[in-house]
Design a protein around this motif. Sequence first.
Motif, PDB file in Angstrom:
ATOM      1  N   PHE A 145      14.801  13.959  21.200  1.00 57.39           N
ATOM      2  CA  PHE A 145      13.393  13.740  21.554  1.00 57.39           C
ATOM      3  C   PHE A 145      13.029  12.270  21.737  1.00 57.39           C
ATOM      4  CE2 PHE A 145       8.955  13.152  19.922  1.00 57.39           C
ATOM      5  CZ  PHE A 145       8.312  13.619  21.060  1.00 57.39           C
ATOM      6  N   ASN A 146      13.344  11.405  20.754  1.00 60.95           N
ATOM      7  CA  ASN A 146      12.863  10.016  20.862  1.00 60.95           C
ATOM      8  C   ASN A 146      13.918   8.962  20.566  1.00 60.95           C
ATOM      9  OD1 ASN A 146      13.035  10.424  18.126  1.00 60.95           O
ATOM     10  ND2 ASN A 146      10.896   9.966  17.677  1.00 60.95           N
ATOM     11  N   LEU A 147      15.186   9.302  20.684  1.00 58.03           N
ATOM     12  CA  LEU A 147      16.255   8.301  20.620  1.00 58.03           C
ATOM     13  C   LEU A 147      16.906   8.202  21.995  1.00 58.03           C
ATOM     14  CD1 LEU A 147      18.021   8.962  17.195  1.00 58.03           C
ATOM     15  CD2 LEU A 147      16.548   7.053  17.800  1.00 58.03           C
ATOM     16  N   VAL A 148      16.971   6.998  22.527  1.00 50.79           N
ATOM     17  CA  VAL A 148      17.561   6.789  23.848  1.00 50.79           C
ATOM     18  C   VAL A 148      18.760   5.862  23.727  1.00 50.79           C
ATOM     19  CG1 VAL A 148      15.356   7.128  25.025  1.00 50.79           C
ATOM     20  CG2 VAL A 148      16.051   4.810  24.370  1.00 50.79           C
ATOM     21  N   GLU A 149      19.641   5.929  24.708  1.00 49.51           N
ATOM     22  CA  GLU A 149      20.796   5.034  24.720  1.00 49.51           C
ATOM     23  C   GLU A 149      20.962   4.421  26.106  1.00 49.51           C
ATOM     24  OE1 GLU A 149      24.753   7.287  24.821  1.00 49.51           O
ATOM     25  OE2 GLU A 149      23.408   8.676  23.758  1.00 49.51           O
ATOM     26  N   GLU A 150      21.525   3.213  26.110  1.00 51.70           N
ATOM     27  CA  GLU A 150      21.673   2.484  27.361  1.00 51.70           C
ATOM     28  C   GLU A 150      22.803   3.073  28.200  1.00 51.70           C
ATOM     29  OE1 GLU A 150      21.866  -2.144  28.947  1.00 51.70           O
ATOM     30  OE2 GLU A 150      22.082  -1.691  26.814  1.00 51.70           O
ATOM     31  N   GLN A 151      22.572   3.165  29.484  1.00 50.88           N
ATOM     32  CA  GLN A 151      23.549   3.667  30.435  1.00 50.88           C
ATOM     33  C   GLN A 151      24.296   2.502  31.097  1.00 50.88           C
ATOM     34  OE1 GLN A 151      23.906   7.098  30.514  1.00 50.88           O
ATOM     35  NE2 GLN A 151      22.450   6.824  28.828  1.00 50.88           N
ATOM     36  N   PRO A 152      25.410   2.779  31.794  1.00 51.13           N
ATOM     37  CA  PRO A 152      26.183   1.698  32.422  1.00 51.13           C
ATOM     38  C   PRO A 152      25.366   0.827  33.372  1.00 51.13           C
ATOM     39  CG  PRO A 152      27.485   3.718  32.379  1.00 51.13           C
ATOM     40  CD  PRO A 152      26.102   4.075  31.898  1.00 51.13           C
ATOM     41  N   ASP A 153      24.332   1.400  34.005  1.00 52.24           N
ATOM     42  CA  ASP A 153      23.541   0.613  34.948  1.00 52.24           C
ATOM     43  C   ASP A 153      22.401  -0.157  34.278  1.00 52.24           C
ATOM     44  OD1 ASP A 153      21.775   2.593  34.269  1.00 52.24           O
ATOM     45  OD2 ASP A 153      21.446   3.326  36.319  1.00 52.24           O
ATOM     46  N   GLY A 154      22.336  -0.089  32.926  1.00 55.06           N
ATOM     47  CA  GLY A 154      21.294  -0.815  32.203  1.00 55.06           C
ATOM     48  C   GLY A 154      20.049  -0.015  31.916  1.00 55.06           C
ATOM     49  N   SER A 157      18.356   6.536  28.729  1.00 58.20           N
ATOM     50  CA  SER A 157      18.010   7.947  28.824  1.00 58.20           C
ATOM     51  C   SER A 157      18.149   8.567  27.443  1.00 58.20           C
ATOM     52  CB  SER A 157      18.904   8.674  29.837  1.00 58.20           C
ATOM     53  OG  SER A 157      20.254   8.646  29.421  1.00 58.20           O
ATOM     54  N   ILE A 158      17.589   9.751  27.295  1.00 59.44           N
ATOM     55  CA  ILE A 158      17.604  10.419  26.001  1.00 59.44           C
ATOM     56  C   ILE A 158      19.052  10.577  25.529  1.00 59.44           C
ATOM     57  CG2 ILE A 158      17.695  12.797  26.835  1.00 59.44           C
ATOM     58  CD1 ILE A 158      15.318  11.530  24.076  1.00 59.44           C
ATOM     59  N   SER A 159      19.280  10.406  24.225  1.00 60.79           N
ATOM     60  CA  SER A 159      20.645  10.379  23.704  1.00 60.79           C
ATOM     61  C   SER A 159      21.351  11.724  23.817  1.00 60.79           C
ATOM     62  CB  SER A 159      20.638   9.946  22.233  1.00 60.79           C
ATOM     63  OG  SER A 159      20.226   8.613  22.107  1.00 60.79           O
ATOM     64  N   LYS A 160      20.611  12.814  23.638  1.00 61.58           N
ATOM     65  CA  LYS A 160      21.260  14.122  23.581  1.00 61.58           C
ATOM     66  C   LYS A 160      20.360  15.164  24.227  1.00 61.58           C
ATOM     67  CE  LYS A 160      24.065  16.789  20.353  1.00 61.58           C
ATOM     68  NZ  LYS A 160      24.585  16.851  18.968  1.00 61.58           N
ATOM     69  N   GLY A 161      20.943  16.059  24.968  1.00 63.93           N
ATOM     70  CA  GLY A 161      20.149  17.093  25.618  1.00 63.93           C
ATOM     71  C   GLY A 161      19.401  16.553  26.817  1.00 63.93           C
ATOM     72  N   GLY A 162      18.533  17.363  27.369  1.00 63.88           N
ATOM     73  CA  GLY A 162      17.814  16.982  28.569  1.00 63.88           C
ATOM     74  C   GLY A 162      16.440  16.403  28.323  1.00 63.88           C
ATOM     75  N   GLY A 163      16.049  16.254  27.064  1.00 60.43           N
ATOM     76  CA  GLY A 163      14.712  15.759  26.757  1.00 60.43           C
ATOM     77  C   GLY A 163      13.761  16.905  26.495  1.00 60.43           C
ATOM     78  N   LEU A 164      12.988  16.804  25.438  1.00 63.32           N
ATOM     79  CA  LEU A 164      12.054  17.858  25.049  1.00 63.32           C
ATOM     80  C   LEU A 164      10.639  17.307  24.994  1.00 63.32           C
ATOM     81  CD1 LEU A 164      14.274  19.360  22.204  1.00 63.32           C
ATOM     82  CD2 LEU A 164      13.848  20.381  24.442  1.00 63.32           C
ATOM     83  N   ALA A 165       9.675  18.173  25.201  1.00 62.60           N
ATOM     84  CA  ALA A 165       8.283  17.723  25.277  1.00 62.60           C
ATOM     85  C   ALA A 165       7.710  17.392  23.913  1.00 62.60           C
ATOM     86  CB  ALA A 165       7.436  18.799  25.959  1.00 62.60           C
ATOM     87  N   THR A 166       8.159  18.062  22.861  1.00 67.24           N
ATOM     88  CA  THR A 166       7.612  17.817  21.521  1.00 67.24           C
ATOM     89  C   THR A 166       8.748  17.704  20.514  1.00 67.24           C
ATOM     90  OG1 THR A 166       7.457  20.165  20.910  1.00 67.24           O
ATOM     91  CG2 THR A 166       5.567  19.192  22.072  1.00 67.24           C
TER      92      THR A 166
END
Length: 232
Positions: A145-154, A157-166
């Motif tokens: 839900f609210n942990l993101v990680e940096e991608q190769p292009d800088g 995106s959300i660390s796990k899964g496709g992202g949830l609304a709540t």
Amino acid sequence: MTTIATICARGGSKGLPGKNILPFAGLPLIHHSIRYALQHPVIGAVYVSTDDAKIAQIAREAGAIVPYLRPPELARDDSPKLPVIEHLVAHLEAQRQIVTRIVDLQPTSPLRAPEDLDGCLARAEAPDAPGLVVSVFDSGFNPYFNLVEEQPDGSVSISKGGGLATRQSAPKVWALNGSIYVWRREALAHAAQHGLWSVSVAAHAMPPKRSVDIDTADDFALAEWLHHRQPT
């Protein structure tokens, strides 16, 4: 079952120099973990592994046993903890001591309550007992839900899964607080060689207010504030 407590306290600390023996609520910080373990009826003895003579002296004064000063190769900044505990337990076994369970307590977690260790031990004694029980807490952060990680292009995106609304719709996750580890002897030996997650692990949840791990001066101040707010 022979249960001992281990406390690993290195002398060097870059985040907060001398943190393991800084005065906390009138006693050196490590004293609180030693006293906590000694007061539990299941624990037969408390052993401290340290490379520092001052820590060793304070630990002995608090009632712990310090059988040796830790060798330099196990006292570097990057030395993993599991081989340190295994080294200590193997030393005791070489002295013909029988150890079947190890309660490892982090000296920088002074806010534990008796029920926290009771809960970990109860899980460790269940019919389906794992090799290790760890203490955890709800950090309020979730990789779905609210942990993101940096991608190769800088970008991020959300660390796990496709992202949830709540947050409520996200799977429950826990953060390790490092406060309490309860090991079966054979699981410790295996994990010291192959890593913590190579054995079966179960969790016991502690409240966030008892999960502060002191690593910086701000952590220390927060832990003292929380300690003074605890009911007497």
